[in-house]
Structures are given as structure tokens and as C-alpha cells.
Design a protein around this motif. Structure first.
Motif, PDB file in Angstrom:
ATOM      1  N   THR A 217      -1.098  16.582  -5.613  1.00 53.24           N
ATOM      2  CA  THR A 217      -1.153  17.268  -4.326  1.00 53.24           C
ATOM      3  C   THR A 217      -0.057  16.785  -3.382  1.00 53.24           C
ATOM      4  OG1 THR A 217      -2.754  15.647  -3.523  1.00 53.24           O
ATOM      5  CG2 THR A 217      -3.632  17.664  -4.489  1.00 53.24           C
ATOM      6  N   ALA A 218       0.482  15.599  -3.628  1.00 50.95           N
ATOM      7  CA  ALA A 218       1.442  15.007  -2.703  1.00 50.95           C
ATOM      8  C   ALA A 218       2.877  15.181  -3.175  1.00 50.95           C
ATOM      9  CB  ALA A 218       1.150  13.522  -2.517  1.00 50.95           C
ATOM     10  N   VAL A 219       3.759  15.464  -2.225  1.00 47.84           N
ATOM     11  CA  VAL A 219       5.196  15.342  -2.448  1.00 47.84           C
ATOM     12  C   VAL A 219       5.514  13.871  -2.206  1.00 47.84           C
ATOM     13  CG1 VAL A 219       7.486  16.154  -1.807  1.00 47.84           C
ATOM     14  CG2 VAL A 219       5.508  17.664  -1.537  1.00 47.84           C
ATOM     15  N   ARG A 220       6.081  13.208  -3.191  1.00 49.40           N
ATOM     16  CA  ARG A 220       6.208  11.748  -3.155  1.00 49.40           C
ATOM     17  C   ARG A 220       7.666  11.346  -2.928  1.00 49.40           C
ATOM     18  NH1 ARG A 220       5.686   7.541  -7.391  1.00 49.40           N
ATOM     19  NH2 ARG A 220       4.510   5.787  -6.506  1.00 49.40           N
ATOM     20  N   TYR A 221       7.858  10.283  -2.134  1.00 51.04           N
ATOM     21  CA  TYR A 221       9.202   9.813  -1.801  1.00 51.04           C
ATOM     22  C   TYR A 221       9.295   8.305  -2.026  1.00 51.04           C
ATOM     23  CZ  TYR A 221       9.485  14.335   0.529  1.00 51.04           C
ATOM     24  OH  TYR A 221       9.467  15.669   0.795  1.00 51.04           O
ATOM     25  N   GLU A 222      10.519   7.868  -2.364  1.00 51.28           N
ATOM     26  CA  GLU A 222      10.801   6.444  -2.529  1.00 51.28           C
ATOM     27  C   GLU A 222      11.757   5.974  -1.446  1.00 51.28           C
ATOM     28  OE1 GLU A 222      12.787   3.281  -5.732  1.00 51.28           O
ATOM     29  OE2 GLU A 222      12.745   5.446  -6.162  1.00 51.28           O
ATOM     30  N   ILE A 223      11.432   4.846  -0.837  1.00 52.60           N
ATOM     31  CA  ILE A 223      12.367   4.146   0.038  1.00 52.60           C
ATOM     32  C   ILE A 223      12.916   2.997  -0.798  1.00 52.60           C
ATOM     33  CG2 ILE A 223      12.663   2.858   2.177  1.00 52.60           C
ATOM     34  CD1 ILE A 223      10.298   4.386   3.324  1.00 52.60           C
ATOM     35  N   PRO A 224      14.144   3.119  -1.297  1.00 56.03           N
ATOM     36  CA  PRO A 224      14.654   2.153  -2.272  1.00 56.03           C
ATOM     37  C   PRO A 224      14.490   0.705  -1.824  1.00 56.03           C
ATOM     38  CG  PRO A 224      16.156   3.999  -2.086  1.00 56.03           C
ATOM     39  CD  PRO A 224      15.129   4.173  -1.005  1.00 56.03           C
TER      40      PRO A 224
ATOM     41  N   TYR B  14       0.859  -1.178   0.000  1.00 49.50           N
ATOM     42  CA  TYR B  14       0.000   0.000   0.000  1.00 49.50           C
ATOM     43  C   TYR B  14       0.901   1.236   0.000  1.00 49.50           C
ATOM     44  CZ  TYR B  14      -3.152  -3.446   2.263  1.00 49.50           C
ATOM     45  OH  TYR B  14      -3.882  -4.557   2.583  1.00 49.50           O
ATOM     46  N   GLU B  15       0.430   2.330  -0.579  1.00 52.23           N
ATOM     47  CA  GLU B  15       1.195   3.574  -0.522  1.00 52.23           C
ATOM     48  C   GLU B  15       0.567   4.493   0.513  1.00 52.23           C
ATOM     49  OE1 GLU B  15       2.678   7.214  -3.405  1.00 52.23           O
ATOM     50  OE2 GLU B  15       2.686   5.151  -4.162  1.00 52.23           O
ATOM     51  N   LEU B  16       1.332   4.848   1.522  1.00 52.50           N
ATOM     52  CA  LEU B  16       0.838   5.692   2.606  1.00 52.50           C
ATOM     53  C   LEU B  16       0.969   7.161   2.235  1.00 52.50           C
ATOM     54  CD1 LEU B  16      -0.253   6.018   5.483  1.00 52.50           C
ATOM     55  CD2 LEU B  16       2.094   5.803   6.330  1.00 52.50           C
ATOM     56  N   ARG B  17      -0.100   7.901   2.439  1.00 55.90           N
ATOM     57  CA  ARG B  17      -0.102   9.339   2.232  1.00 55.90           C
ATOM     58  C   ARG B  17      -0.388  10.029   3.562  1.00 55.90           C
ATOM     59  NH1 ARG B  17      -0.652  10.881  -3.311  1.00 55.90           N
ATOM     60  NH2 ARG B  17       0.764   9.462  -4.364  1.00 55.90           N
ATOM     61  N   PHE B  18       0.576  10.789   4.045  1.00 51.20           N
ATOM     62  CA  PHE B  18       0.364  11.616   5.221  1.00 51.20           C
ATOM     63  C   PHE B  18      -0.287  12.917   4.759  1.00 51.20           C
ATOM     64  CE2 PHE B  18       4.227   9.100   6.072  1.00 51.20           C
ATOM     65  CZ  PHE B  18       3.840   8.439   7.232  1.00 51.20           C
ATOM     66  N   ILE B  19      -1.295  13.371   5.454  1.00 56.73           N
ATOM     67  CA  ILE B  19      -2.001  14.589   5.075  1.00 56.73           C
ATOM     68  C   ILE B  19      -1.842  15.625   6.187  1.00 56.73           C
ATOM     69  CG2 ILE B  19      -4.217  15.602   4.429  1.00 56.73           C
ATOM     70  CD1 ILE B  19      -5.126  12.838   3.525  1.00 56.73           C
ATOM     71  N   GLU B  20      -1.184  16.721   5.874  1.00 54.00           N
ATOM     72  CA  GLU B  20      -1.080  17.788   6.868  1.00 54.00           C
ATOM     73  C   GLU B  20      -2.471  18.311   7.213  1.00 54.00           C
ATOM     74  OE1 GLU B  20       3.289  19.862   6.070  1.00 54.00           O
ATOM     75  OE2 GLU B  20       1.466  20.906   5.457  1.00 54.00           O
TER      76      GLU B  20
ATOM     77  N   LEU C  63      11.825  -0.850  -1.101  1.00 51.85           N
ATOM     78  CA  LEU C  63      10.690  -1.132  -0.230  1.00 51.85           C
ATOM     79  C   LEU C  63       9.373  -0.551  -0.736  1.00 51.85           C
ATOM     80  CD1 LEU C  63      12.271  -0.662   3.326  1.00 51.85           C
ATOM     81  CD2 LEU C  63      11.740  -2.807   2.145  1.00 51.85           C
ATOM     82  N   GLY C  64       9.397   0.645  -1.301  1.00 53.60           N
ATOM     83  CA  GLY C  64       8.152   1.233  -1.770  1.00 53.60           C
ATOM     84  C   GLY C  64       8.164   2.743  -1.686  1.00 53.60           C
ATOM     85  N   HIS C  65       6.979   3.324  -1.700  1.00 52.56           N
ATOM     86  CA  HIS C  65       6.829   4.777  -1.730  1.00 52.56           C
ATOM     87  C   HIS C  65       5.915   5.255  -0.602  1.00 52.56           C
ATOM     88  CE1 HIS C  65       8.148   3.896  -5.855  1.00 52.56           C
ATOM     89  NE2 HIS C  65       8.552   5.150  -5.924  1.00 52.56           N
ATOM     90  N   PHE C  66       6.062   6.525  -0.266  1.00 52.22           N
ATOM     91  CA  PHE C  66       5.100   7.220   0.577  1.00 52.22           C
ATOM     92  C   PHE C  66       5.003   8.649   0.073  1.00 52.22           C
ATOM     93  CE2 PHE C  66       9.122   8.146   2.657  1.00 52.22           C
ATOM     94  CZ  PHE C  66       8.996   9.458   3.092  1.00 52.22           C
ATOM     95  N   GLY C  67       3.984   9.358   0.520  1.00 51.87           N
ATOM     96  CA  GLY C  67       3.811  10.737   0.093  1.00 51.87           C
ATOM     97  C   GLY C  67       3.326  11.601   1.232  1.00 51.87           C
ATOM     98  N   VAL C  68       3.458  12.898   1.066  1.00 54.55           N
ATOM     99  CA  VAL C  68       2.958  13.863   2.039  1.00 54.55           C
ATOM    100  C   VAL C  68       2.156  14.917   1.292  1.00 54.55           C
ATOM    101  CG1 VAL C  68       3.480  15.455   3.911  1.00 54.55           C
ATOM    102  CG2 VAL C  68       5.008  13.506   3.471  1.00 54.55           C
ATOM    103  N   ILE C  69       0.886  15.024   1.617  1.00 54.36           N
ATOM    104  CA  ILE C  69       0.062  16.100   1.076  1.00 54.36           C
ATOM    105  C   ILE C  69       0.289  17.288   2.000  1.00 54.36           C
ATOM    106  CG2 ILE C  69      -2.265  16.844   0.471  1.00 54.36           C
ATOM    107  CD1 ILE C  69      -2.955  13.941  -0.067  1.00 54.36           C
ATOM    108  N   ALA C  70       1.262  18.108   1.611  1.00 51.64           N
ATOM    109  CA  ALA C  70       1.804  19.142   2.498  1.00 51.64           C
ATOM    110  C   ALA C  70       1.188  20.490   2.170  1.00 51.64           C
ATOM    111  CB  ALA C  70       3.331  19.179   2.379  1.00 51.64           C
TER     112      ALA C  70
END
Length: 322
Positions: free
Chosen positions: A230-237, A180-186, A239-246
Motif C-alpha cells: 500500500t505504501a510508496v517507499r523511499y530511501e534516505i541513503p 523505526y520506519e515512518l509511514r505517512f498515511i494520507e 539513514l533509513g527508509h520512509f513510506g507514504v500510503i498515498a
């Protein structure tokens, strides 16, 4: 095509199928009173016509179905059947997941291929405290079944200081392990938080704070994202991705392509504007009468967008969906 001076236009429509919800989350409903459907909500047929008219009038390409909680709405099947025939590039849905397992066959049959599940903690007691409804086990089971059915899943988490900040890493690990891709939302300055700055600041967790927490456990790289994301997206090499809707830390107003239609027939061009435009009466009109009037309202709605950054708004998110 309706375009503003910054080159923005409406590509993404978010439609609130109902204002009813089976939760009463603390950051959404501060008084704890569970939301019910509005008396003047549009029918499934009228909402589907609204989508069809907006595709033609604004060039809508992607549709997200929201609420309230869309899976509690009796309009869900009729609406989804109708919009599934409209040739949209993408149709997705945001849900709290409580009824996901039960409604999954309908979603798959309707062509939904991706969903966002709102989930703020993996701690059952904290879940009950924040959501004030439902149970964690049903949500996790629904997500697992949806994944097995081939749906792409993103998880939306609103980190709140003093409530669930200790769940940032457990939830990230959980999502990475399952694809799953986790999105943190400010947290956003909306509704009651727009007028109570102290309450907002006491709970707000920034992009930088989140990255500091994650950086203690993982190395990450910023990843590519669409221009109007809307999200700034990041990769953890590996393992997968996560994002922050900042919304506060990295505003995305300059490229916003979102338009919202409430369950009661109001268009909202910007979450940071109290302006809204009623289209419910147009949806019973024939196409040749409805489209010119709708286009005039869309020009106004596009003009409501902020130029630089979200500045807070009295509009209540629970009324117009995510």
C-alpha cells in the motif's frame, strides 16, 4: 483459489479484535466519544476459527491484528495463542502503543515480530489534543522496549493540515535515529469525511506536499516495494527508509490483496464499498459446511473491490480496523 479478472486474490487478512479503544482520535471519532466493545463481538475462539477457515478458503498468508485498540481486548492472549499455531507466513499487530510496554511479554511469547504504532506527533500537548486519551511518554517508552526486545517497528502518522504538519520532520528524524520506519498515511474519505468534502480538503496533505517538505532536508530515492504494497517507499541513503500510503495520490486498488474481518463477524472486501458479508454464523459450523458457504461470500467480497481507485465510502474505519 478465488481470483478476480484483474488477477487479485485475498492474501492479507486484517482482523479487528475489538471495536473498543482507549483513544478518541479527532480524525477517527469526530464526536470525541471513546469507543467501547460491541455487544455482539465474536469470542476469541470464534475469531480464531474464522482465521483458520479463511486460510483454507481464500489462501490467506499474512495476518494483521487491529482494533479499535487490540491491546485493550481481553481476547488478545487466547486469540494470539491460537493463530500462532496456524503456520501463517507473518503475524503483525497495529496499536496506539499506550499499553505496549505492559503487553510486550505476551506479544513476544506469541511470536509477534513486527508492529505498527500509530503516532501523529512528538509534541505532548498536540498528542493529547489529537488522541484525546493516553500520554506520549508511555507510547515512546513502549516503542523503545519493543525495539530492545527485537521487534521491527513501523510508525503510522496521519499528517493533518492545521494540526500536526509541523511534526513531519521531527517525527521522521526521530524514527530515522532509532531505526523505526515512518509511514505517512494520507487522510481517507471515509465515514464522516466521505460526506463532508470541505472537512476533508481542509485537513488533507498529499504525497507531493510531504515530499516537498522532506526534500528541503534530505535527498531521497524511491525504493522497491512488494507488488501488493500500500505504501510508496523511499530511501534516505545512509539513514533509513520512509513510506507514504498515498491512497488519494497513488491509488493501489489494482493490486489490493486485503480482506477485513470485523470483531462482529462481517467480511469487508473493500474500504470503498458499503457492502459487507456476515460470516459469524458460519464459524460455529463444522468445516465441511462452513467452507463452501464461506467461499461463496468471498467471491462476493472480492467483487466489491474497486477497479482503479478508492472513491470514498460510508464505512467507518474505527469499526473494521486499519
Amino acid at each position: 483459489m478465488i481470483v478476480d479478472r484483474q488477477g487479485r486474490r485475498f492474501r492479507n487478512l486484517r482482523i479487528s479484535l475489538t471495536s473498543a479503544c482507549n483513544y478518541a482520535c479527532t480524525y477517527c471519532v469526530p464526536n470525541g466519544k471513546r469507543l467501547v466493545a460491541a455487544q455482539d463481538e465474536l469470542s476469541a475462539e470464534a475469531m480464531a476459527r474464522g482465521v483458520a477457515y479463511l486460510i483454507e478458503a481464500a489462501g490467506i498468508e499474512r495476518l494483521r491484528i487491529t482494533g479499535g485498540e487490540p491491546l485493550v481486548s481481553p481476547k488478545l492472549e487466547t486469540f494470539m495463542t491460537a493463530v500462532g499455531r496456524m503456520g501463517l507466513e507473518d503475524i503483525s499487530l497495529t496499536t496506539n502503543g499506550q499499553l505496549l510496554a505492559r503487553k510486550l511479554p505476551l506479544l513476544v511469547e506469541a511470536g509477534i515480530r513486527r508492529i505498527n504504532v500509530s503516532l501523529d506527533t512528538l509534541d505532548a500537548a498536540a498528542f493529547r489534543s489529537i488522541a484525546r486519551g493516553g500520554d506520549l511518554a508511555s507510547v515512546l517508552d513502549g516503542m523503545q522496549q519493543a525495539r530492545a526486545a527485537g521487534l521491527k517497528i513501523k510508525v503510522n502518522m496521519v499528517p493533518l493540515r492545521g494540526q500536526n504538519l509541523d511534526q513531519v520532520m521531527p517525527l521522521l528524524d526521530y524514527c530515522l535515529e532509532r531505526g523505526y520506519e515512518l509511514r505517512f498515511i494520507e487522510l481517507m474519505r471515509m465515514g464522516h469525511l466521505a460526506s463532508d468534502g470541505n472537512a476533508f480538503l481542509q485537513q488533507f496533505v498529499s504525497l507531493q506536499q510531504l515530499l516537498e517538505i522532506i526534500g528541503q532536508h534530505y535527498e531521497y530515492l524511491q525504493a522497491d516495494a512488494p507488488l501488493d504494497a500500500t505504501a510508496v517507499r523511499y530511501e534516505i541513503p545512509g539513514l533509513g527508509h520512509f513510506g507514504v500510503i498515498a491512497n488519494e495520490s497513488v491509488p493501489f486498488c489494482r493490486t489490493c490483496s486485503r480482506l477485513r474481518l470485523s470483531s462482529t463477524g462481517w467480511l469487508h472486501g473493500c474500504l470503498s464499498s458499503s457492502n459487507r458479508h456476515y460470516v459469524g454464523d458460519l464459524l460455529d459450523k463444522p468445516r465441511h459446511q462452513a467452507l463452501p458457504a464461506l467461499q461463496r461470500l468471498l467471491v462476493k467480497a472480492l467483487g466489491d473491490k474497486q477497479d482503479l481507485a478508492f472513491s470514498g465510502g460510508a464505512t467507518v474505519m474505527k469499526i473494521i480496523g486499519g
